[in-house]
Design an enzyme around this catalytic site. Structure first.
Site, short mmCIF file in Angstrom:
data_model
loop_
_atom_site.label_atom_id
_atom_site.label_comp_id
_atom_site.label_asym_id
_atom_site.label_seq_id
_atom_site.Cartn_x
_atom_site.Cartn_y
_atom_site.Cartn_z
CD GLU A 96 -2.88 -0.91 2.37
OE1 GLU A 96 -4.11 -1.43 1.98
OE2 GLU A 96 -2.79 -0.19 3.21
CB CYS A 109 2.99 7.35 2.77
SG CYS A 109 3.42 5.85 4.26
CB CYS A 116 6.77 -4.58 8.38
SG CYS A 116 8.08 -4.22 10.16
CB CYS A 120 6.09 -2.15 16.03
SG CYS A 120 7.73 -1.54 15.29
CB CYS A 123 2.85 -0.79 12.98
SG CYS A 123 2.92 -0.86 11.71
CB CYS A 341 0.64 7.30 11.08
SG CYS A 341 2.37 7.25 11.73
#
Length: 352
Positions: A96, A109, A116, A120, A123, A341
């Site tokens: 994305e 962005c 990933c 975290c 996220c 974010c």
């Protein structure tokens, strides 16, 4: 039966490598430069677009190479004008990217990995499996596609690029740096390096490498706690890249580059929003010249964190600002379409 030949991705070749191939295949070396500019300056999506190249050469290129372009599988537009795109890669993986319109800026962005590996806790991407790194051309193509959206929807070009999408950019170092080079090169997109920001969760040795390699892009550190115990809790990468290790790497980075660093700090309710947390952050800001972006938390289904209230946020801001810290509060954009974010995570329906 003869095996089907897999075509090489032509954008993995440097200009010198292309010149060598052209000469070995009976072509003039200047033709390589023409093709290279079509690939990077004009972002050609097929060899047929290269209209100053002979048909015979275009056919030869098509027989030997592929252009593994990135396409927009679907997109959503937020009430605030933010546009989130699901980008389909040549192997059907999805990442994305987001166009963020704000005042005089148009920011892209972009993602650097499919998924990933850093996990975290706040996220959405961190709850995905990391499938692979993106190559430089796939990062570059995201910028091109988002720039096209900016022109189509707002009539203006991109002004800024942030590597803050899916993935950890410094764990895909070579491709990220090459993408910056192609985006800023005169025979690429010719964007100013000062308009590009690479954001990291904190890979100390790679922060030093950015300095050693003279990468001109800005650096942002996703900090979110200036206390090792708390940072370990929400960002497991801190266990191997402690705040002391990051402080040493950032000091080295500033000594070499002379540049400020931006600290990104999500303010969570009853976790890192007290004045003691602000004091710890203040001490960390003393290490090198920096600015602090305080970020509104954007909820995700997998986590129970909450955004701090306005009173705590105001006190936090004033504590830092009154002591000379350059601090900005960043309000979320695109929250209603999960484009803010920390909210990027591909859904299975996008693969259909």
């Amino acid at each position: 039966m003869e095996a089907t030949q897999i075509k090489k991705d032509i954008r993995k070749f440097s200009l010198d490598e292309l010149k060598t191939w052209f000469v070995e295949n009976g072509e003039k070396p200047f033709r390589a430069k023409q093709v290279y500019e079509w690939l990077w300056k004009h972002a050609a999506q097929s060899f047929t677009e290269m209209n100053n190249v002979s048909l015979a050469l275009r056919e030869k290129l098509d027989q030997n190479f592929a252009i593994n372009i990135v396409t927009v599988a679907n997109h959503q537009r937020s009430n605030d004008g933010t546009i989130k795109s699901a980008f389909k890669l040549y192997d059907a993986n999805i990442v994305e990217g987001v166009l963020i319109p704000h005042d005089e800026r148009m920011t892209a962005c972009v993602s650097s990995q499919v998924g990933c590996s850093l996990t975290c806790k706040f996220c959405a991407t961190g709850y995905m499996e990391r499938k692979r790194n993106l190559d430089a051309a796939e990062i570059y193509d995201q910028v091109v596609r988002i720039s096209e959206q900016s022109q189509k929807n707002y009539g203006v070009p991109l002004t800024n690029i942030v590597y803050m999408g899916m993935g950890e950019p410094l764990l895909n170092y070579a491709n990220v740096v090459k993408s910056v080079e192609r985006i800023t090169a005169p025979d690429g997109l010719n964007m100013a390096a000062r308009r590009i920001t690479i954001s990291t969760a904190g890979i100390a040795k790679m922060i030093k490498k950015l300095a050693d390699d003279g990468v001109k892009a800005n650096l942002a550190l996703s900090l979110h706690a200036a206390n090792d115990v708390k940072r370990n809790e929400i960002m497991p990468i801190n266990e191997s890249n402690s705040l002391d290790a990051l402080a040493e790497a950032l000091t080295y980075y500033h000594q070499i580059t002379g540049r400020k660093v931006t600290y990104e700090y999500i303010v969570f309710e009853n976790f890192n929003d007290s004045l003691q947390d602000a004091e710890e952050l203040l001490r960390f800001t003393r290490i090198i010249p920096c600015k602090v972006n305080l970020i509104e938390y954007n909820p995700i289904a997998a986590a129970l964190f909450r955004n701090t209230d306005d009173d705590h946020l105001s006190k936090f801001v004033h504590y830092l600002a009154d002591r000379g810290v350059q601090v900005n509060v960043r309000r979320s954009r695109g929250k209603d379409i999960d484009a803010a974010c920390g909210q990027l995570a591909t859904k299975e329906k996008q693969l259909a």
